[in-house]
Write a protein that holds these residues in place. Sequence first.
Motif, PDB file in Angstrom:
ATOM      1  N   LYS A  44       0.808  -1.316  -0.216  1.00 33.24           N
ATOM      2  CA  LYS A  44      -0.057   0.000  -0.040  1.00 33.24           C
ATOM      3  C   LYS A  44       0.765   1.223   0.004  1.00 33.24           C
ATOM      4  N   THR A  45       1.738   1.400   0.854  1.00 34.42           N
ATOM      5  CA  THR A  45       2.766   2.430   1.038  1.00 34.42           C
ATOM      6  C   THR A  45       3.399   2.727  -0.208  1.00 34.42           C
ATOM      7  N   LEU A  52       2.704   9.524  -5.842  1.00 30.51           N
ATOM      8  CA  LEU A  52       3.365  10.653  -5.403  1.00 30.51           C
ATOM      9  C   LEU A  52       4.471  11.160  -6.117  1.00 30.51           C
ATOM     10  N   GLY A  53       4.990  10.196  -6.672  1.00 27.55           N
ATOM     11  CA  GLY A  53       6.512  10.443  -7.550  1.00 27.55           C
ATOM     12  C   GLY A  53       7.604  10.539  -6.726  1.00 27.55           C
ATOM     13  N   LEU A  79      -1.265  20.462  -6.544  1.00 24.12           N
ATOM     14  CA  LEU A  79      -2.728  19.913  -6.601  1.00 24.12           C
ATOM     15  C   LEU A  79      -2.895  18.535  -5.864  1.00 24.12           C
ATOM     16  N   VAL A  80      -1.958  18.063  -5.269  1.00 25.86           N
ATOM     17  CA  VAL A  80      -2.120  16.808  -4.375  1.00 25.86           C
ATOM     18  C   VAL A  80      -1.689  17.016  -3.114  1.00 25.86           C
ATOM     19  N   GLY A  81      -2.369  16.513  -1.983  1.00 27.63           N
ATOM     20  CA  GLY A  81      -2.048  16.512  -0.715  1.00 27.63           C
ATOM     21  C   GLY A  81      -2.284  15.250  -0.129  1.00 27.63           C
ATOM     22  N   VAL A  82      -1.055  14.712   0.663  1.00 28.53           N
ATOM     23  CA  VAL A  82      -1.495  13.522   1.383  1.00 28.53           C
ATOM     24  C   VAL A  82      -0.611  13.447   2.739  1.00 28.53           C
ATOM     25  N   VAL A  83      -1.028  12.436   3.599  1.00 26.14           N
ATOM     26  CA  VAL A  83      -0.411  12.345   4.731  1.00 26.14           C
ATOM     27  C   VAL A  83      -0.022  10.991   4.924  1.00 26.14           C
ATOM     28  N   LEU A  84       1.151  10.650   4.854  1.00 27.49           N
ATOM     29  CA  LEU A  84       1.751   9.417   5.056  1.00 27.49           C
ATOM     30  C   LEU A  84       2.108   8.814   6.467  1.00 27.49           C
ATOM     31  N   ASP A  92     -15.965   9.702  14.751  1.00 29.88           N
ATOM     32  CA  ASP A  92     -17.197   9.871  14.719  1.00 29.88           C
ATOM     33  C   ASP A  92     -17.764  10.059  13.246  1.00 29.88           C
ATOM     34  N   LEU A  93     -17.057  10.163  12.242  1.00 30.28           N
ATOM     35  CA  LEU A  93     -17.439  10.634  10.854  1.00 30.28           C
ATOM     36  C   LEU A  93     -17.230   9.180   9.963  1.00 30.28           C
ATOM     37  N   PRO A  94     -18.224   8.929   8.936  1.00 32.45           N
ATOM     38  CA  PRO A  94     -18.139   7.927   8.197  1.00 32.45           C
ATOM     39  C   PRO A  94     -17.079   7.916   7.271  1.00 32.45           C
ATOM     40  N   ILE A  95     -16.611   6.690   6.588  1.00 35.63           N
ATOM     41  CA  ILE A  95     -15.567   6.828   5.709  1.00 35.63           C
ATOM     42  C   ILE A  95     -15.232   7.988   4.874  1.00 35.63           C
ATOM     43  N   GLN A  96     -16.299   8.082   3.812  1.00 39.20           N
ATOM     44  CA  GLN A  96     -16.323   9.118   3.133  1.00 39.20           C
ATOM     45  C   GLN A  96     -16.062  10.683   3.294  1.00 39.20           C
ATOM     46  N   GLU A  97     -16.451  10.935   4.497  1.00 43.50           N
ATOM     47  CA  GLU A  97     -16.361  12.162   5.149  1.00 43.50           C
ATOM     48  C   GLU A  97     -15.045  12.272   5.632  1.00 43.50           C
ATOM     49  N   ASN A  98     -14.503  11.310   6.253  1.00 38.79           N
ATOM     50  CA  ASN A  98     -12.987  11.182   6.714  1.00 38.79           C
ATOM     51  C   ASN A  98     -12.118  11.673   5.486  1.00 38.79           C
ATOM     52  N   LEU A  99     -12.382  11.004   4.240  1.00 39.59           N
ATOM     53  CA  LEU A  99     -11.618  10.892   3.008  1.00 39.59           C
ATOM     54  C   LEU A  99     -11.695  12.390   2.396  1.00 39.59           C
TER      55      LEU A  99
END
Length: 99
Positions: A44-45, A52-53, A79-84, A92-99
Amino acid sequence: MNKNSICLKNIDKSYNNKKVLDSISLTLQPGTTFGLIGLNGAGKTTLIRILLGLVNADSGTCNILDMDPAEHKKQFYQLVGVVLEHNAFFGDLPIQENL
């Protein structure tokens, strides 16, 4: 014509002769919610780092928003952001709202 957000074709990656990714192909349309789930060591990582290049695939093609992350770093990172490697989910949030 819609652009693909993510388009991977036949991505391979090995470390020390151990194949980590084997012919991974994936196409995601804009607005698609997608998650990578798997055991430790499943790749996955490594896949995220290729997206991310940060790491080059041994073979295959990777395009994000019609850019190769390895070739267009400045434009791409605007344009892209990520936290590895950090759990940033709100329980307390559903998966889609977390993403």
